[in-house]
Structure formats: C-alpha cells, structure tokens
Motif scaffolding. Structure first.
Motif, PDB file in Angstrom:
ATOM      1  N   GLN A  42      41.890  45.883  18.324  1.00 46.22           N
ATOM      2  CA  GLN A  42      41.366  45.209  19.514  1.00 46.22           C
ATOM      3  C   GLN A  42      42.251  44.074  20.040  1.00 46.22           C
ATOM      4  OE1 GLN A  42      38.695  46.524  21.173  1.00 46.22           O
ATOM      5  NE2 GLN A  42      39.623  45.207  22.680  1.00 46.22           N
ATOM      6  N   PHE A  82      45.395  43.602  19.736  1.00 43.98           N
ATOM      7  CA  PHE A  82      46.632  44.175  20.270  1.00 43.98           C
ATOM      8  C   PHE A  82      46.375  44.825  21.634  1.00 43.98           C
ATOM      9  CE2 PHE A  82      49.605  47.826  20.489  1.00 43.98           C
ATOM     10  CZ  PHE A  82      50.760  47.086  20.644  1.00 43.98           C
ATOM     11  N   ALA A  83      45.248  45.556  21.744  1.00 47.37           N
ATOM     12  CA  ALA A  83      44.918  46.196  23.023  1.00 47.37           C
ATOM     13  C   ALA A  83      44.686  45.141  24.099  1.00 47.37           C
ATOM     14  CB  ALA A  83      43.675  47.077  22.851  1.00 47.37           C
ATOM     15  N   ASP A  84      43.969  44.066  23.741  1.00 41.34           N
ATOM     16  CA  ASP A  84      43.746  42.975  24.693  1.00 41.34           C
ATOM     17  C   ASP A  84      45.076  42.411  25.164  1.00 41.34           C
ATOM     18  OD1 ASP A  84      41.073  43.267  24.370  1.00 41.34           O
ATOM     19  OD2 ASP A  84      40.784  41.507  23.103  1.00 41.34           O
ATOM     20  N   VAL A 122      48.162  43.785  25.147  1.00 43.63           N
ATOM     21  CA  VAL A 122      48.937  44.709  25.991  1.00 43.63           C
ATOM     22  C   VAL A 122      48.329  44.785  27.383  1.00 43.63           C
ATOM     23  CG1 VAL A 122      49.627  47.099  26.276  1.00 43.63           C
ATOM     24  CG2 VAL A 122      49.749  46.050  24.041  1.00 43.63           C
ATOM     25  N   LYS A 123      46.993  44.846  27.435  1.00 44.98           N
ATOM     26  CA  LYS A 123      46.335  44.948  28.735  1.00 44.98           C
ATOM     27  C   LYS A 123      46.636  43.712  29.589  1.00 44.98           C
ATOM     28  CE  LYS A 123      42.631  43.232  29.579  1.00 44.98           C
ATOM     29  NZ  LYS A 123      41.279  42.714  29.508  1.00 44.98           N
ATOM     30  N   LEU A 124      46.535  42.532  28.958  1.00 47.34           N
ATOM     31  CA  LEU A 124      46.774  41.298  29.724  1.00 47.34           C
ATOM     32  C   LEU A 124      48.223  41.216  30.193  1.00 47.34           C
ATOM     33  CD1 LEU A 124      44.692  38.635  27.804  1.00 47.34           C
ATOM     34  CD2 LEU A 124      44.354  39.433  30.112  1.00 47.34           C
ATOM     35  N   ALA A 181      50.107  43.645  30.963  1.00 47.36           N
ATOM     36  CA  ALA A 181      50.342  44.601  32.043  1.00 47.36           C
ATOM     37  C   ALA A 181      49.592  44.244  33.317  1.00 47.36           C
ATOM     38  CB  ALA A 181      49.933  45.998  31.581  1.00 47.36           C
ATOM     39  N   LYS A 182      48.825  43.170  33.292  1.00 48.78           N
ATOM     40  CA  LYS A 182      48.047  42.817  34.485  1.00 48.78           C
ATOM     41  C   LYS A 182      48.853  41.913  35.423  1.00 48.78           C
ATOM     42  CE  LYS A 182      43.547  42.063  34.888  1.00 48.78           C
ATOM     43  NZ  LYS A 182      42.572  43.081  35.225  1.00 48.78           N
ATOM     44  N   GLU A 183      48.273  41.751  36.632  1.00 51.66           N
ATOM     45  CA  GLU A 183      48.939  40.939  37.655  1.00 51.66           C
ATOM     46  C   GLU A 183      48.824  39.448  37.282  1.00 51.66           C
ATOM     47  OE1 GLU A 183      46.767  41.142  41.241  1.00 51.66           O
ATOM     48  OE2 GLU A 183      48.213  40.003  42.425  1.00 51.66           O
ATOM     49  N   ILE A 226      48.394  35.840  38.668  1.00 51.30           N
ATOM     50  CA  ILE A 226      48.025  35.126  39.901  1.00 51.30           C
ATOM     51  C   ILE A 226      48.276  33.647  39.678  1.00 51.30           C
ATOM     52  CG2 ILE A 226      46.155  34.509  41.457  1.00 51.30           C
ATOM     53  CD1 ILE A 226      44.895  37.166  40.886  1.00 51.30           C
ATOM     54  N   TYR A 262      44.011  31.035  34.814  1.00 53.46           N
ATOM     55  CA  TYR A 262      45.084  31.801  34.175  1.00 53.46           C
ATOM     56  C   TYR A 262      44.724  33.275  34.125  1.00 53.46           C
ATOM     57  CZ  TYR A 262      48.045  27.978  32.835  1.00 53.46           C
ATOM     58  OH  TYR A 262      48.918  26.930  32.873  1.00 53.46           O
ATOM     59  N   SER A 263      45.715  34.129  34.388  1.00 51.92           N
ATOM     60  CA  SER A 263      45.463  35.560  34.305  1.00 51.92           C
ATOM     61  C   SER A 263      46.746  36.239  33.841  1.00 51.92           C
ATOM     62  CB  SER A 263      45.033  36.100  35.667  1.00 51.92           C
ATOM     63  OG  SER A 263      46.063  35.903  36.598  1.00 51.92           O
ATOM     64  N   LEU A 266      47.922  34.182  30.516  1.00 57.63           N
ATOM     65  CA  LEU A 266      46.723  34.120  29.679  1.00 57.63           C
ATOM     66  C   LEU A 266      46.983  34.772  28.324  1.00 57.63           C
ATOM     67  CD1 LEU A 266      43.706  33.404  29.500  1.00 57.63           C
ATOM     68  CD2 LEU A 266      43.219  35.693  30.307  1.00 57.63           C
ATOM     69  N   ARG A 288      46.444  33.059  24.723  1.00 58.33           N
ATOM     70  CA  ARG A 288      45.593  33.641  23.684  1.00 58.33           C
ATOM     71  C   ARG A 288      46.379  33.828  22.390  1.00 58.33           C
ATOM     72  NH1 ARG A 288      40.850  36.350  24.655  1.00 58.33           N
ATOM     73  NH2 ARG A 288      41.452  37.887  23.121  1.00 58.33           N
TER      74      ARG A 288
END
Lengths: 168, 312
Positions: free
Chosen positions: B45, B47-49, B51-53, B55-57, B59, B216-217, B221, B225
């Motif tokens: 979990q 690690f998935a969080d 990678v997802k973050l 790969a996100k935009e 802002i 933060y995004s 972010l 984390r």
C-alpha cells in the motif's frame, strides 16, 4: 503499454483516495457513503482513504442533485483536484436529478455541471453498491468493459459477505 | 573514485531508509487496522500510494511562493536522511560520530517540522496557515520534553556522543533500566513530532481540511509523506539507540534482526497509543506537555544525577 505506464496504472487502481462532496443531497446517500467508510466495510483494504482536501484526492464522490447555489462550489472543488481525476455520482438524484429533475432551484444530475465517470443509482445507494461502483470505475482504468470489475479479488468477495450479514 | 563510492553508498542508504520507512508505514497502518478489528491495507500500500502521487499533477497555487513551496519537501527529506546517518543501527558505531551527535540528531529532527511550517505558510491557503501555526505551537510543546528525556541518559553516561552512550549502556545494561520514565516521555514526544493521533491537530482533516499539506499535491506531497515515514524510522531508531542498547556486539546479522525487532516494538507502542486515544485540542496538548511531560523528563534527569552522585 510500457512497464512504467503499467506500474502507474497499477498504483492508481490500488490507491484511490476519495473526497466526499454533498451537492444538495437529502443526507441519505451521505450516510451510506460514510457507512461504507466504517470498519465494517473496511475499504482501506483496497487502499481507499477519505481525504479532506481536493488536492490530495483522486475520486470526487458526489451525492445529490446540483442545486443552483452549489454549482459554482462544485466546479471549484473539481478544478482544484490534480489530474487524473474521476467523479462518481452516488444516488439517483446525482445520476439524473431524480425526483428533483426540472425543479426551479436544481440544475439536474452531476453530469450537467462536471464530467462523471461512474453512476451509482439507488435511493439511497447501499455501501456495497458504492464499493461495487468504485471497483467498476477502477476496472475501466484497466481498459475493461463497463460491467466488468477491476482485478481485485477481495473487492468482489468481501462487500457481498458484509451485505448478506447486514441483511440477515 | 572514493567520492563516487561514497555517493553510491549514500544513494543505497537513502533507498534503504525509504524502503524501511514504507515498511514501517505499512506495519503501523496494519496494526492500527487490526486493533480496530479491520483487515487493513495490503503490504504494497505505501508503495502504491507513493507511485500514484508521483504520477499525479503538481499544482502550485498562484498566490504561493513557488521556490519555497517546491524546496520545502526536498529539505525535509534531506534533514531526515542526514539525521539517519548519525544514528547507530546494528552496531554501536554510526556512520558519522562525534561528541555532541545526540544534540545534532535532535536538532536535525526539528528541521522537518520547520519545513512543514514554512511549506504550509508559503502555500498561503487559510487552512494550511492554521495548520502551520499549529505545527509550530506543537513544536514548542514537545521539543523540550524530547530533548530533556534524551539528555538524562547522556548525563548518566558522561558523554554527548550517541556512540559512547550506546557503548556505556551495553556494558552496564542495568543502568538502561533506570531510564524507563525518560523512554516513555520520549515516545510520547515522538508521537507529537510525527503529528499522529492524539497530536494530529496540524493536519486535522475533520476541522482544517488537510492542515499544513492542504495545498500540496502530486510529487511534492509524495516527498512530504516519504519524509514523515523516514522520520518515523529515524525517531524510533533514536529511541532504540538511546534507551534500548542491548545486544549490540552480536555480529551484523543478529544485530540487524535485533535492531528491526526493537524498532517494531517502538512502532507497536506508537500504534497502540494512536489507537486508544482521540485528537486533543491544541491548548490541551501544550498544557499536557508542559504540565506532565516536561516535569516527568526533569524527574528522569534528577534520577540520573542522583545515580551519578551515588556511583562517584
């Protein structure tokens, strides 16, 4: 797909963070959404977390028809979310406007204002239906047909057990 | 050539710390879930969080100071990693050791908190500003008890170097038992430093949206984390090195397993504290820290001084 794109898709499916937004619902759908966040259904199994800020969220879970007053706020919340983002409409009202369709103070369903990725009908939609709808949304990320779920075994099995035990 | 090797080694160590941080986050979340009678997230979990973050935009708010906004997560990671280099793992010898390293570690662990404050402040959102001010208020509450509780064992060991402290306590294990009060104080203060329940007022998502990290995004972010995960490991390692220096001379393999077991114990206690408590108000936390935690740490110092006097 290259392995990097595959990894990113995998991560997106495994970790959808949601933000809950009430766009004028009667609270029944909200209670069901909150119920699906409780330890009974334990959606952290699938990596779903409820976030307070749209900046952290991937999925905007909307409930209720869009009232004229909330329209601007809904658009603002949607635009604050970073790409890629998805919208889930929970409940009959947010899918189509429901019984409020054509009412003087209501715009209609969520899709009259912002693009919607998944519709979950029901008055109110049960927690199992909400989890099922989110699973189908994640399945569409893997390029599946609309009625197929994501390849998450636990997602198919567990909510059904919870559902039967709630009814029984 | 040796500089290249050093850089390679540091990168490997950084990856190791990142891996350990994610493992610790998973263990913490799993324990939390199990204690609430839930199943909890799968092992990948964190690690998935991440990678997802990543790969996100990203802002960056129009009003924010882009330089500070982008710099703060990097600074947090750097400070935590630097602190990690000063802490002994399986042996009593850390990578960097000198007289005064205990104080340096505590101050390096303060920098992430300051970056949370500055990052929240420079994102100029109302919610993140409230969160930032709360972060700083909290800092003044838990920092003194933490420093005092780490100070007491140092007084008994007559040294400011964490290496010599571990050496002293592994030679005289009975003396380590006298630091019981200090270890409890340090653990509660660490909970405050990591901004977890009951001290999670800075990011209280039910009242101030996302707190310090509201704006933060994406990648930034994710870095924050990761920094918090690493800070958990470093804080636990500090407590382990200062308060539980047992079995340090049993070879790298057994020593490493022992180190992991000790960290696990600390994480278990922190998760237990997180489960059984609810969020305090900010002034309740300050009152608690200054009324009970700081005096308890002072009692620990008095015990250490008395023991010192008896030994002499």
């Amino acid at each position: 797909m290259s392995w990097l794109a595959k990894l990113v898709t995998w991560a997106r499916i495994k970790s959808p963070w949601i933000i809950h937004f009430n766009s004028g619902a009667c609270n029944a759908c909200d209670i069901e959404i909150v119920a699906s966040l409780t330890p009974r259904f334990d959606i952290e199994r699938f990596g779903i977390l409820l976030k307070g800020t749209p900046r952290h969220a991937d999925v905007l879970v909307c409930s209720g028809p869009v009232t004229r007053q909330i329209k601007d706020r809904l658009i603002r919340i949607y635009e604050q979310m970073p790409e890629p983002k998805f919208v889930v409409a929970v409940g009959t009202c947010s899918c189509s406007g429901g019984v409020f369709n054509g009412c003087y103070n209501v715009m209609g369903g969520i899709d009259t204002v912002i693009p919607v990725s998944a519709y979950i009908p029901g008055c109110p939609a049960s927690p199992a239906a909400i989890i099922d709808g989110v699973a189908k949304l994640l399945g569409s990320l893997q390029g599946k047909k609309p009625d197929e779920k994501a390849e998450i075994e636990a997602i198919v099995k567990k909510p059904l057990e919870a559902e039967t035990s709630t009814n029984g | 050539m040796s500089a290249l090797l050093l850089i390679l080694f540091l990168i490997l160590e950084f990856l190791f710390l990142g891996f350990l941080g994610m493992a610790v986050e998973f263990i913490d979340r799993k324990l939390y879930a199990r204690m609430q009678n839930r199943i909890g997230p799968p092992w990948f979990q964190p690690f998935a969080d991440f990678v997802k973050l990543v790969a996100k935009e990203d802002i960056i708010p129009e009003e924010a100071n882009p330089m500070m906004f982008k710099l703060m997560p990097v600074l947090a990671l750097t400070a935590v990693f630097t602190a990690f280099l000063h802490i002994p793992l399986w042996d009593s010898t850390p990578l960097i050791s000198f007289n005064g390293s205990v104080i340096v570690i505590v101050y390096l662990l303060t920098i992430p908190t300051l970056t949370f404050f500055l990052g929240g402040w420079h994102s100029t959102s109302l919610f993140s500003m409230i969160g930032a001010v709360r972060t700083l208020t909290q800092l003044f509450a838990y920092e003194v008890p933490l420093l005092l509780s780490v100070l007491a064992p140092a007084i008994l060991a007559h040294t400011w170097s964490i290496e010599e402290m571990s050496e002293f306590y592994s030679k005289n294990p009975l003396f380590a038992l006298t630091n019981a009060i200090g270890s409890i104080v340090a653990m509660i203060a660490l909970q405050g430093k990591l901004e977890r329940v009951p001290f999670d007022m800075p990011e209280a998502e039910t009242e101030i949206v996302g707190g310090t990290f509201t704006e933060y995004s994406g990648r930034l972010l994710a870095m924050f984390r990761l920094a918090i995960d690493m800070e958990t490991v470093v804080g636990a390692s500090l407590i382990v090195a200062v308060f539980l220096p047992f079995g340090l001379h049993s070879g790298p393999l057994i020593g490493f397993v022992l180190y992991l077991a000790k960290i696990l114990l600390v994480i278990l206690l922190l998760a237990l504290l997180r489960t059984v408590t609810a969020r305090l108000r900010i002034e309740q936390m300050v009152v608690f820290c200054w009324k009970y935690l700081a005096p308890a740490a002072l009692v620990q110092i008095i015990i250490s001084l008395t023991l010192n006097w008896i030994i002499k």
